[in-house]
Design a protein around this motif. Structure first.
Motif, short mmCIF file in Angstrom:
data_model
loop_
_atom_site.label_atom_id
_atom_site.label_comp_id
_atom_site.label_asym_id
_atom_site.label_seq_id
_atom_site.Cartn_x
_atom_site.Cartn_y
_atom_site.Cartn_z
N GLN A 265 -13.31 22.36 -11.41
CA GLN A 265 -13.94 21.94 -10.16
C GLN A 265 -13.56 20.49 -9.86
O GLN A 265 -13.02 19.79 -10.71
N HIS A 297 -12.53 27.74 -11.81
CA HIS A 297 -13.96 27.52 -11.98
C HIS A 297 -14.72 28.16 -10.82
O HIS A 297 -14.32 28.08 -9.66
N GLU A 298 -15.82 28.81 -11.16
CA GLU A 298 -16.58 29.59 -10.17
C GLU A 298 -17.01 28.77 -8.95
O GLU A 298 -17.15 29.32 -7.85
N LYS A 299 -17.21 27.47 -9.10
CA LYS A 299 -17.69 26.65 -7.99
C LYS A 299 -16.63 26.46 -6.91
O LYS A 299 -16.97 26.10 -5.77
N TYR A 301 -13.87 28.81 -6.73
CA TYR A 301 -13.07 30.04 -6.77
C TYR A 301 -12.78 30.60 -5.38
O TYR A 301 -11.61 30.83 -5.01
N LYS A 392 -12.11 34.42 -11.94
CA LYS A 392 -13.18 33.42 -11.94
C LYS A 392 -13.66 33.18 -13.37
O LYS A 392 -13.80 34.11 -14.16
N THR A 394 -16.65 30.61 -15.67
CA THR A 394 -17.83 29.75 -15.53
C THR A 394 -17.67 28.41 -16.22
O THR A 394 -18.32 27.43 -15.85
N THR A 395 -16.80 28.36 -17.25
CA THR A 395 -16.57 27.11 -17.98
C THR A 395 -15.09 26.97 -18.32
O THR A 395 -14.34 27.97 -18.36
N GLU A 398 -14.28 28.91 -21.50
CA GLU A 398 -13.98 30.31 -21.26
C GLU A 398 -12.54 30.48 -20.79
O GLU A 398 -11.83 31.41 -21.21
#
Length: 480
Positions: A265, A297-299, A301, A392, A394-395, A398
């Motif tokens: 992110q 990162h999901e934020k 993505y 995607k 989360t960290t 990962e």
């Protein structure tokens, strides 16, 4: 564009002479399907002749002074630069590499031979302080590096001039001789380069070009005891076979990959998306370090995926000989069928196709897949086509785990503004090279290049290839 009529028949090059063979195979342009040349098909007899020529010429090269080897390499580089357009057109025609990309390859090839010329003057050993041991008093020791002899070079189709240069350049720089077997689809580039080296003054027998079956020519190079080293770029299956047959020969293997990049992110997504398109789709994805997997990162993505699709749709598909073309045909119709089957398999297994996935004429559209599982072929195998997956995470931890969950380990990249995250990735990514704030597809030709796991053994890059192509000798003097 070169005069194709002059390329209709290409004979083997052995000991500085053109050698005809009983059998010739027709070479077809991947994009248009037109017949462009008749290529000599060597048997074991011609392969034996080439190895013999290289073996006899090895003393000539071993005794050639460094300045002369450097001069030949410099001259060849200048000759290639002077004929850039002709060389670029040959690559575009036989490999379907878009013309502008082919020009970039020629420019890199010129640099590679120049680097080789420079490194020819820097091959040296070191002094050893033997008196660090009690029994070493009154002794002087130093090392020298000597050429290994005959180098068998087996090269791929995707960079038919520059990857040849990464084998031929350091071999000449270090005083070796070469038997070169180019890829069956792209032999014209190798014949062209061999002709330039002859013009540059390379002695007969130093560079021999043998075209034909890998099973015949390649196996003979690998098993002949007069060949001291094999340097191979290609698939892991073939590379492992070479390693098993080579015995005590030195072997450098540059094999496959499913290269990945991590996007953290708080990064500049516009610039990154454009760069990722280059990494994923340049040369139709037919690059060992082509960007195949993107972990975001999901934020950021959703935003990244949107920008990636926009940049991908800007690409122009078509004839490789047209300067506006970005994407052209894969190396063969069979490869196109394979890539399509992998896309269909991924979609059937739950991946989302957001752009591409179809063929326009002979060109596979650049394809983006989302949410592709780790076990899908488009993820865990080397796709070697214009296909990229975006998943995607989360960290960053990962993402690193997913990147490392691979049988390959050539290069990987990470985009992040956090120094600690970058350092952690550099430490934990199990690959041969980590690119921080860049795609894994980055390479300049004098850097050490190679991988771990099934991505190969040994390193290329001129200085590092020369180390592979020379033997260290220790000399010890006793003071009287």
């Amino acid at each position: 564009m070169p005069n194709i009529k002059s390329l209709i028949k290409k004979d083997l090059i052995i000991n500085g002479e053109q050698i005809e063979t009983e059998k010739y195979t027709t070479l077809y342009a991947p994009y248009s399907g037109e017949a462009i040349a008749e290529i000599a098909s060597a048997t074991g007899i011609e392969t034996e002749q080439a190895i013999t020529a290289a073996y006899k010429a090895r003393e000539t090269m071993a005794s050639m002074p460094a300045w002369k080897r450097a001069e030949i390499l410099e001259t060849a580089a200048q000759l290639l630069k002077d004929r850039t357009e002709e060389a670029s057109s040959i690559i575009a025609l036989e490999a379907a590499k878009p013309l502008n990309t082919a020009r970039q390859e020629v420019a890199r090839t010129v640099e590679t031979y120049k680097f080789a010329a420079e490194e020819a003057k820097r091959i040296h050993g070191e002094t050893i302080p033997l008196d660090a041991a009690r029994s070493g008093e009154n002794k002087l020791a130093y090392t020298v590096r000597e050429p290994i002899g005959v180098v068998g070079a087996i090269t791929p189709f995707n960079f038919p001039m520059n990857l040849v240069a990464h084998k031929v350049g350091p071999a000449i720089a270090s005083g070796n001789t070469i038997v070169l077997k180019p890829a069956s689809q792209t032999p014209l580039s190798s014949f062209f380069i061999a002709e330039l080296f002859e013009e540059a003054g390379l002695p007969a027998g130093v560079l021999n070009v043998i075209t034909g079956s890998g099973r015949i020519v390649g196996d003979q190079l690998v098993t002949d005891e007069r060949v001291s080293m094999i340097t191979f770029t290609g698939s892991p299956a073939v590379g492992i076979g070479i390693r098993n047959k080579a015995g005590l020969k030195k072997v450098t293997l540059e094999l496959g990959s499913n290269a990945a990049v991590i996007i953290d992110q708080h990064t500049a997504l516009d610039q990154i998306a454009s760069r990722c398109v280059t990494g994923a789709f340049s040369n139709q994805g037919q690059v060992c370090i082509s960007l195949q997997r993107i972990y975001v990162h999901e934020k950021v993505y959703e935003e990244f995926v949107e920008k990636l699709i926009i940049e991908t749709k800007k690409l122009v598909l078509g004839d490789p000989l047209c300067s506006e073309t970005n994407i052209s045909a894969l190396i063969s119709p069979e490869e196109t069928k394979r890539a399509l089957s992998w896309i269909k398999e991924a979609v059937k297994s739950g991946a989302k196709l957001v752009t591409g996935g179809e063929v326009e004429g002979t060109v596979l559209q650049p394809t983006i897949l989302l949410e592709a599982g780790q076990s899908m072929k488009v993820s865990c195998q080397e796709v070697f086509a214009p296909i990229v997956i975006v998943n995607k995470v989360t960290t960053i931890e990962e993402a690193i785990e997913k990147v490392n969950d691979s049988r390959y380990g050539l290069q990987a990249g990470i985009y992040t503004n956090d120094v600690q995250t970058a350092l952690t990735a550099a430490d934990q990514l199990h690959v041969g090279g980590v690119m921080i704030n860049d795609i894994p597809t980055f390479r300049v030709d004098h850097m050490p290049y190679g991988g771990v796991k099934e991505s190969g053994t040994g390193r290329e890059g001129l200085k590092y290839a020369i180390e592979e192509m020379t033997e260290m000798k220790l000399v010890v003097w006793s003071r009287q």
